[in-house]
Design an enzyme around this catalytic site. Structure first.
Site, PDB file in Angstrom:
ATOM      1  N   HIS A 115     -27.970  -4.395  20.286  1.00  0.00           N
ATOM      2  CA  HIS A 115     -28.936  -3.394  20.748  1.00  0.00           C
ATOM      3  C   HIS A 115     -29.369  -3.690  22.177  1.00  0.00           C
ATOM      4  CE1 HIS A 115     -32.487  -0.858  20.943  1.00  0.00           C
ATOM      5  NE2 HIS A 115     -33.280  -1.908  21.042  1.00  0.00           N
TER       6      HIS A 115
ATOM      7  N   GLU B 103       0.842  -1.210   0.000  1.00  0.00           N
ATOM      8  CA  GLU B 103       0.000   0.000   0.000  1.00  0.00           C
ATOM      9  C   GLU B 103       0.874   1.255   0.000  1.00  0.00           C
ATOM     10  OE1 GLU B 103      -1.430   2.752   3.288  1.00  0.00           O
ATOM     11  OE2 GLU B 103      -2.279   0.764   3.716  1.00  0.00           O
TER      12      GLU B 103
END
Length: 943
Positions: free
Chosen positions: A277, A60
């Site tokens: 949640h 990269e």
């Protein structure tokens, strides 16, 4: 043609296709109103594919180092910088993502340069050692980060047969054998157009964007590589396992990790969203509510922290108190008790529907993001979701499938647990194992030391139950008529206790309102004790409000208390339908005189941990702290705050909040969004009428030290963390209060020097991973300007860094600023377009207005005014004159942080009367003049 599902409020046009020449996946987005174009290319290859540790990450870096068509190493960044753009990239386990933004007229050239990364990169031999050093510096920056340390520790315990066990960042040692031949071989083995996904956003039409993509990206080779497969679990036959870990920071953490099946294919049903949640809920009946009640924990979060093609990892992270640490096995038992309750209750369709409704609203009224982050995330999503769901897949609940929830819950059991218990002192000198890359000291405890039977059949806790139905979910999304046509906020009220600004949303047409309030009080920042009292009161307010603010956040309504140097800010935002209800509840909390002693001591301990964590921040943050100590009259040390904290009681906090702070304050407020003038007044009166403050006698004003012309000031600090090898130099060229025209010169100079400074000091000289230049501001109203250069290095001493900065900024930079007319005009145009860049969403627009209000300059068109002056009045000669005056002749402060490799030099005898060594910032400030304050702003209220 495939239709991409988009938000109802999204006015952009989308087209998905594959290039016939090489099977590259492409999404083009036409947005005629955008003032920044962007592109991102995601390669479905990451550190999982490494043969040498860090190889994908190193590749990269190398792709930025020139291509056959554009051989200069920094051509890509020069082009973007000259055209108002930026770039970045990251390497993950299975993805490498390259992204950029640029001014719209320059998208074609930017795409051409990006495409060459994947067509014919040079990967020059002479760049290998420099980029190897860059990767090593990046790794060194993270050596004292608990997040990186724990992440690599858990990876090291994975099966060596699974690529998750690899060290993905890399360092100089792991990459020592990488040469030009091996890095090119890795590139050709893994990079192929059919493994890539490209997203491009611009002003052009879809046909024009598609043609542009075809022209530039059709020549990326398609090696017809299959998508890599990594079957199996990284922790097969390893769990259950419990680790005792020596932590760097001074807080205590318990992380419960559960490897599970892959869930990328379940995005239609979102079973782990349902589970997180409930586990992460914070209102009554929740796990966190019980842990706080028993003084066992400060915070809890739950959810996926890894989602790969072959497996996922569900994590429950709990920040413990000392009492919670002593009873950590009980904490784990309560976690399993909550999970057992969830299984017994079975998945509840009403909970799923509630979450689905909120998600549908969020997607329906989805705000625009910055183009560079938007294209980057969508490029990754093209590998994760069906193309038609590239945007909606992260948001919408497409179908209720309770069996998928039950299937995922099967993995959250004691037999599949990796428990990581980390403490800064409890395990010191008692560990027998060491993780090699980060030198993490730990013990891996035998299974027979864990109470698996008790955890498998936990005691039922009556305090734990499913949440109540959420009454904060909005139902009215009508848009209101606007009385004001002003392009900037108007002043509705201006009195000794209230200054109210109002701006309707005339741009985004969202049923949302942002209300930003600052309670301004002179008692807020008088001493270390007042700062600590305000901090504790703020924590108490947030905790007392948490029962309903958490439910509100689940419904798209948000509340935050923020400490400032002039008081306390309250930010309330979201769907305007229920905003007043939320505000009314918050005001009742602010007025409350309740602070239980057990809660107070837990919050006091939490604040103490924050203060004690200061030494373990990044060294560059310590340098910035040192600069503030020297330059700001109202800046107190961390040690002073720790001392002030010791004797404070809950009664002290309540007395401070109710009898001092709220007794006299001025409220400065902005109401911006889908609200009328009457709404704005009504919302503000909810606060004023309920609290009934008296006008303050005065407000605090921060003063800034005025350095003596032509002097050089040096403040030296030993590293706060003796284990950190990084040293830092932060140099500030102080300019003082500047006119708008002078600010225009500063903005242009900053933009021109940014890329050359980065290229020379980081890319070429490899001084350190962090090389940063920017405009520096000091003071309440940010009116004292300067120019900042900061370098953090694990290789060079502050003395060497100072010498290199001198060479660049006092010799090289003068020549860099001598531009030909074409390049000068290009730089001016780039800076002007950046200054005129429009907010992408309501929150960005609110933040921009609030910035002008909180800085007390009240100039809502300041950036445009500077752009106009830059275009009309700044010349090459005036820029060089500005540089001579403010860089060559300005006084400057250097803050030096000496890492453990570099001792502070002894005070040498010197005849240089232009250098002053600051030994004690407090004494230094006593002897120095202060810049005058700006005149008090005068206003005329809107009739």
């Amino acid at each position: 043609m495939l239709k991409v599902q988009q938000s109802a409020s999204d006015d952009r046009a989308y087209r998905y296709f594959r290039l016939e020449s090489n099977e590259l996946q492409v999404l083009v987005i036409s947005d005629p109103s955008t003032d920044k174009s962007a592109a991102a290319l995601d390669v479905k290859v990451g550190s999982y594919s490494d043969e040498l540790a860090g190889e994908a990450h190193f590749l990269e870096h190398m792709l930025f180092m020139g291509t056959s068509k554009y051989p200069n190493e920094n051509d890509y960044n020069i082009y973007l910088n000259q055209n108002g753009g930026s770039s970045n990239a990251y390497t993950d386990l299975e993805h490498t993502n390259y992204h950029l933004d640029v001014l719209p007229g320059s998208l074609d050239g930017a795409m051409d340069r990006l495409a060459q990364f994947f067509i014919e990169p040079l990967m020059k031999e002479e760049a290998l050692d420099r980029e190897r050093q860059a990767v090593d510096s990046e790794h060194a920056k993270n050596l004292q980060s608990d997040m990186w340390r724990t992440y690599q520790l858990t990876k090291s315990l994975a099966s060596s047969d699974h690529p998750y066990s690899k060290f993905g960042t890399g360092n100089a040692n792991s990459l020592a054998k990488v040469n030009q031949q091996t890095i090119k071989a890795f590139y050709e083995k893994h990079y192929s157009a059919n493994r890539m996904a490209l997203v491009v956003l611009g002003q052009e039409s879809l046909d024009e964007l598609q043609s542009m993509v075809q022209k530039h990206f059709m020549d990326i080779p398609n090696r017809s590589l299959p998508m890599s497969q990594f079957p199996g679990s990284p922790f097969a036959n390893t769990l259950p396992l419990q680790l005792d870990v020596v932590r760097v920071q001074q807080d205590i953490c318990l992380e419960l990790e559960f490897p599970m099946r892959e869930v990328q294919s379940l995005y239609h049903f979102k079973p782990t969203h349902y589970i997180s949640h409930l586990l992460g809920h914070e209102s009554g009946g929740s796990l966190l509510a019980l842990l706080r009640k028993e003084n066992y924990a400060h915070e809890l979060s739950a959810g996926l922290n890894r989602s790969q093609s072959d497996w996922s990892n569900f994590s429950i992270s709990i920040m413990l108190t000392e009492l919670g640490f002593e009873n950590w096995k009980t904490v784990v038992e309560w976690v399993f008790s909550y999970l057992k309750m969830m299984r017994d209750e079975k998945p509840q369709e009403w909970i799923y529907n509630e979450a689905a409704t909120v998600a549908e609203c969020s997607f329906r009224f989805l705000s625009k993001q910055n183009p560079i982050s938007y294209t980057s995330s969508l490029a990754t999503n093209l590998h994760l979701h069906a193309p038609e769901h590239v945007m909606s897949g992260d948001y919408l609940y497409f179908d209720y499938q309770p069996e998928s929830v039950e299937d995922c819950l099967k993995y959250l059991v004691p037999e599949n647990l990796l428990a990581v218990l980390s403490h800064p002192t409890a395990f010191e000198g008692k560990t027998t194992q060491t993780e090699p890359w980060y030198d993490v000291k730990y013990n891996a405890n035998p299974v027979d030391t864990l109470p698996l039977g008790q955890w498998s059949n936990p005691e039922k806790k009556t305090e734990l139950h499913l949440p109540e139905r959420n009454d904060m979910i909005a139902t009215n999304f009508d848009l209101k008529e606007h009385e004001s046509k002003s392009d900037t906020p108007i002043l509705l009220e201006d009195s000794p206790i209230l200054r109210l600004w109002y701006k309707p949303d005339t741009v985004f047409n969202m049923p949302k309102t942002n209300m930003l309030l600052e309670f301004q009080s002179i008692v807020a920042y008088q001493s270390p004790e007042s700062i600590v009292l305000l901090s504790l009161w703020q924590l108490a307010l947030a905790e007392r409000a948490n029962d309903f603010t958490y439910l509100a956040s689940m419904a798209g309504l948000y509340c935050d208390f923020v400490i400032t140097k002039t008081g306390l800010e309250l930010h309330v935002s979201g769907y305007n339908d229920k905003l007043d209800k939320l505000l009314e509840r918050i005001v009742q909390v602010i007025k409350s005189n309740e602070l239980d002693d057990d809660v107070f001591y837990r919050l006091k301990d939490k604040l103490k941990q924050q203060f004690l964590n200061f030494p373990f921040l990044e060294p560059y943050q310590h340098a910035m702290y040192g600069g503030d100590l020297c330059m700001l009259d109202q800046k107190f040390t961390i040690q002073e705050k720790i001392e002030a904290l010791k004797d404070i009681t809950s009664k002290d906090v309540l007395h401070f909040g109710l009898n001092q702070f709220l007794k006299r304050f001025r409220l400065e407020c902005l109401v911006h969004g889908n609200s009328s003038i009457e709404d704005a007044k009504r919302l503000t009166n909810v606060v004023i009428d309920s609290i009934k403050p008296k006008a303050p006698f005065a407000l605090s004003e921060e003063r800034v030290v005025q350095l003596t012309t032509s002097k050089r000031y040096v403040y030296r600090l030993d590293s706060f963390n003796p284990s950190n090898t990084n040293s830092v130099v932060e140099r500030i060229y102080q300019m003082g209060p500047l006119t708008l025209l002078q600010n225009a010169h500063l903005a242009l100079m900053n933009n021109i020097l940014k890329e050359p400074a980065f290229n020379e000091l980081r890319t070429q000289q490899q001084l350190g991973y962090i090389v940063h230049t920017s405009i520096n501001t000091f003071g309440n109203n940010h009116n004292v300007k300067g120019y900042l250069i900061l370098i953090q290095s694990d290789s060079y001493s502050p003395k060497v860094l100072e010498e290199r900065i001198d060479t660049f900024f006092h010799e090289t930079s003068r020549d860099i600023l001598k531009l030909d007319k074409e390049t000068f005009d290009q730089q001016v145009a780039a800076v002007c377009q950046t200054l005129r860049e429009k907010p992408k969403n309501l929150l960005q627009e609110s933040s921009r207005y609030w910035g002008s209000i909180s800085k007390r300059n009240y100039n809502f068109t300041r950036m445009k005014d500077i752009a106009n002056l830059l275009e009309k009045e700044v010349t090459p000669d005036s820029l060089l004159n500005f540089y001579e005056k403010y860089i060559m002749e300005s006084p400057r402060l250097s803050v030096q942080v000496h890492g453990n490799n570099h001792d502070i030099p002894t005070l040498e005898n010197t005849n240089d009367t232009d250098v002053l060594i600051i030994e004690n910032p407090t004494e230094f400030k006593r002897t120095m003049p202060l810049f005058p304050l700006k005149p008090t702003a005068q206003f005329q209220k809107e009739s």
